[in-house]
Design a protein around this motif. Structure first.
Motif, PDB file in Angstrom:
ATOM      1  N   ALA A  78      62.650 -35.347 142.781  1.00 52.44           N
ATOM      2  CA  ALA A  78      61.516 -34.550 142.294  1.00 52.44           C
ATOM      3  C   ALA A  78      60.318 -34.690 143.224  1.00 52.44           C
ATOM      4  N   VAL A  79      60.072 -35.902 143.723  1.00 56.74           N
ATOM      5  CA  VAL A  79      58.962 -36.110 144.666  1.00 56.74           C
ATOM      6  C   VAL A  79      59.209 -35.336 145.958  1.00 56.74           C
ATOM      7  N   ALA A  80      60.447 -35.373 146.470  1.00 56.68           N
ATOM      8  CA  ALA A  80      60.773 -34.637 147.699  1.00 56.68           C
ATOM      9  C   ALA A  80      60.641 -33.137 147.483  1.00 56.68           C
ATOM     10  N   LEU A  81      61.078 -32.658 146.314  1.00 55.27           N
ATOM     11  CA  LEU A  81      60.968 -31.231 146.004  1.00 55.27           C
ATOM     12  C   LEU A  81      59.509 -30.812 145.885  1.00 55.27           C
ATOM     13  N   LYS A  82      58.684 -31.644 145.297  1.00 58.38           N
ATOM     14  CA  LYS A  82      57.257 -31.338 145.186  1.00 58.38           C
ATOM     15  C   LYS A  82      56.618 -31.276 146.569  1.00 58.38           C
ATOM     16  N   LYS A  83      56.970 -32.232 147.428  1.00 63.91           N
ATOM     17  CA  LYS A  83      56.417 -32.249 148.784  1.00 63.91           C
ATOM     18  C   LYS A  83      56.836 -30.991 149.539  1.00 63.91           C
ATOM     19  N   SER A  84      58.096 -30.591 149.382  1.00 64.55           N
ATOM     20  CA  SER A  84      58.587 -29.393 150.042  1.00 64.55           C
ATOM     21  C   SER A  84      57.904 -28.140 149.516  1.00 64.55           C
ATOM     22  N   SER A  85      57.699 -28.050 148.207  1.00 67.65           N
ATOM     23  CA  SER A  85      57.056 -26.866 147.648  1.00 67.65           C
ATOM     24  C   SER A  85      55.588 -26.795 148.036  1.00 67.65           C
ATOM     25  N   VAL A  86      54.912 -27.932 148.138  1.00 70.18           N
ATOM     26  CA  VAL A  86      53.514 -27.933 148.590  1.00 70.18           C
ATOM     27  C   VAL A  86      53.447 -27.473 150.044  1.00 70.18           C
ATOM     28  N   ALA A  87      54.378 -27.932 150.874  1.00 69.64           N
ATOM     29  CA  ALA A  87      54.402 -27.511 152.277  1.00 69.64           C
ATOM     30  C   ALA A  87      54.685 -26.013 152.385  1.00 69.64           C
ATOM     31  N   TYR A  88      55.518 -25.476 151.492  1.00 68.15           N
ATOM     32  CA  TYR A  88      55.834 -24.050 151.514  1.00 68.15           C
ATOM     33  C   TYR A  88      54.648 -23.210 151.045  1.00 68.15           C
ATOM     34  N   MET A  89      53.965 -23.664 150.013  1.00 68.76           N
ATOM     35  CA  MET A  89      52.863 -22.890 149.439  1.00 68.76           C
ATOM     36  C   MET A  89      51.584 -22.996 150.262  1.00 68.76           C
ATOM     37  N   HIS A  90      51.457 -24.016 151.104  1.00 68.60           N
ATOM     38  CA  HIS A  90      50.248 -24.212 151.899  1.00 68.60           C
ATOM     39  C   HIS A  90      50.614 -24.374 153.373  1.00 68.60           C
ATOM     40  N   PRO A  91      50.952 -23.279 154.054  1.00 66.96           N
ATOM     41  CA  PRO A  91      51.321 -23.412 155.466  1.00 66.96           C
ATOM     42  C   PRO A  91      50.131 -23.758 156.357  1.00 66.96           C
ATOM     43  N   GLU A  92      48.914 -23.566 155.856  1.00 65.16           N
ATOM     44  CA  GLU A  92      47.735 -23.862 156.666  1.00 65.16           C
ATOM     45  C   GLU A  92      47.542 -25.357 156.883  1.00 65.16           C
ATOM     46  N   VAL A  93      48.201 -26.189 156.080  1.00 61.36           N
ATOM     47  CA  VAL A  93      48.050 -27.637 156.208  1.00 61.36           C
ATOM     48  C   VAL A  93      48.667 -28.129 157.508  1.00 61.36           C
ATOM     49  N   GLY A  94      49.780 -27.571 157.901  1.00 64.31           N
ATOM     50  CA  GLY A  94      50.429 -27.986 159.140  1.00 64.31           C
ATOM     51  C   GLY A  94      51.331 -29.177 158.920  1.00 64.31           C
ATOM     52  N   VAL A  95      52.023 -29.562 159.985  1.00 65.05           N
ATOM     53  CA  VAL A  95      52.965 -30.678 159.921  1.00 65.05           C
ATOM     54  C   VAL A  95      52.393 -31.827 160.736  1.00 65.05           C
ATOM     55  N   CYS A  96      52.350 -32.992 160.126  1.00 66.05           N
ATOM     56  CA  CYS A  96      51.902 -34.163 160.863  1.00 66.05           C
ATOM     57  C   CYS A  96      53.056 -35.153 160.926  1.00 66.05           C
ATOM     58  N   SER A  97      53.318 -35.627 162.140  1.00 68.88           N
ATOM     59  CA  SER A  97      54.401 -36.586 162.308  1.00 68.88           C
ATOM     60  C   SER A  97      53.903 -37.740 163.161  1.00 68.88           C
ATOM     61  N   GLU A  98      54.353 -38.910 162.839  1.00 67.68           N
ATOM     62  CA  GLU A  98      53.906 -40.108 163.531  1.00 67.68           C
ATOM     63  C   GLU A  98      55.060 -40.903 164.115  1.00 67.68           C
ATOM     64  N   ASP A  99      56.262 -40.350 164.033  1.00 66.81           N
ATOM     65  CA  ASP A  99      57.431 -41.069 164.537  1.00 66.81           C
ATOM     66  C   ASP A  99      57.493 -40.914 166.052  1.00 66.81           C
ATOM     67  N   ALA A 100      57.557 -42.010 166.783  1.00 67.79           N
ATOM     68  CA  ALA A 100      57.538 -41.978 168.240  1.00 67.79           C
ATOM     69  C   ALA A 100      58.783 -41.331 168.811  1.00 67.79           C
ATOM     70  N   THR A 101      59.888 -41.377 168.086  1.00 68.31           N
ATOM     71  CA  THR A 101      61.120 -40.794 168.617  1.00 68.31           C
ATOM     72  C   THR A 101      61.065 -39.277 168.613  1.00 68.31           C
ATOM     73  N   LEU A 102      60.118 -38.676 167.898  1.00 68.12           N
ATOM     74  CA  LEU A 102      60.010 -37.223 167.875  1.00 68.12           C
ATOM     75  C   LEU A 102      59.445 -36.670 169.180  1.00 68.12           C
ATOM     76  N   PHE A 103      58.801 -37.488 169.964  1.00 69.32           N
ATOM     77  CA  PHE A 103      58.161 -37.016 171.173  1.00 69.32           C
ATOM     78  C   PHE A 103      58.997 -37.272 172.427  1.00 69.32           C
ATOM     79  N   GLY A 104      60.141 -37.890 172.289  1.00 66.92           N
ATOM     80  CA  GLY A 104      61.012 -38.152 173.428  1.00 66.92           C
ATOM     81  C   GLY A 104      61.775 -36.892 173.813  1.00 66.92           C
ATOM     82  N   ARG A 105      62.332 -36.878 175.035  1.00 68.45           N
ATOM     83  CA  ARG A 105      63.104 -35.739 175.502  1.00 68.45           C
ATOM     84  C   ARG A 105      64.518 -36.189 175.818  1.00 68.45           C
ATOM     85  N   ASN A 106      65.450 -35.323 175.500  1.00 71.24           N
ATOM     86  CA  ASN A 106      66.840 -35.558 175.849  1.00 71.24           C
ATOM     87  C   ASN A 106      67.193 -34.542 176.932  1.00 71.24           C
TER      88      ASN A 106
END
Length: 149
Positions: A78-106
């Motif tokens: 339910a928490v994950a679904l709420k987070k997903s629905s908030v992200a869908y209803m408010h696209p102006e918020v944007g995505v914030c990520s802090e995981d260092a592996t997301l910035f690496g290149r393969n």
């Protein structure tokens, strides 16, 4: 067994009579308690004053481990679904990520990396392209008969 002798009751009759009198006394006590609620209830039994902390009505209900695990899983979904629905209803918020592996290149499996094909695949591709070119030339000759051979 003279006529003036009192009647003698059997043991069964005496027990039945005692049971009837005890029930009548209990009914009288119950009727008096019903008719006079202002008197209150008096008791001297010490076991009536003990508390059962596990089965009392105000105790929180305990549940089995299986139900507790299922409840935790449902709440997490339910928490994950709420987070997903908030992200869908408010696209102006944007995505914030802090995981260092997301910035690496393969460099080997990225989309822009050239595909590496085996020698057999390269020969097969060359053969298919040659056949396609021949078919294209044949179709062009057929559609334009005015062009000489």
């Amino acid at each position: 067994e003279r006529a003036s002798a009192p009647d003698v009751e059997s043991m069964e009759e005496a027990e039945e009579k005692a049971k009837i009198l005890a029930e009548a006394a209990a009914l009288k006590k119950s009727a008096a308690a019903y008719m006079h609620p202002e008197v209150g209830v008096k008791t001297t039994d010490p076991t009536l004053f003990g508390r059962n902390y596990f089965n009392r009505y105000s105790a929180p209900e305990t549940e089995e481990d299986e139900f507790a695990d299922e409840r935790a899983e449902i709440l997490a979904e339910a928490v994950a679904l709420k987070k997903s629905s908030v992200a869908y209803m408010h696209p102006e918020v944007g995505v914030c990520s802090e995981d260092a592996t997301l910035f690496g290149r393969n460099y080997f499996e990225r989309a822009s990396a050239p595909d590496v094909e085996s020698m057999e695949e390269a020969k097969e591709r060359a053969k298919i392209l040659a056949e396609a070119a021949a078919l294209k030339q044949l179709a062009s000759d057929y559609m334009h008969p005015e062009v000489g051979v």
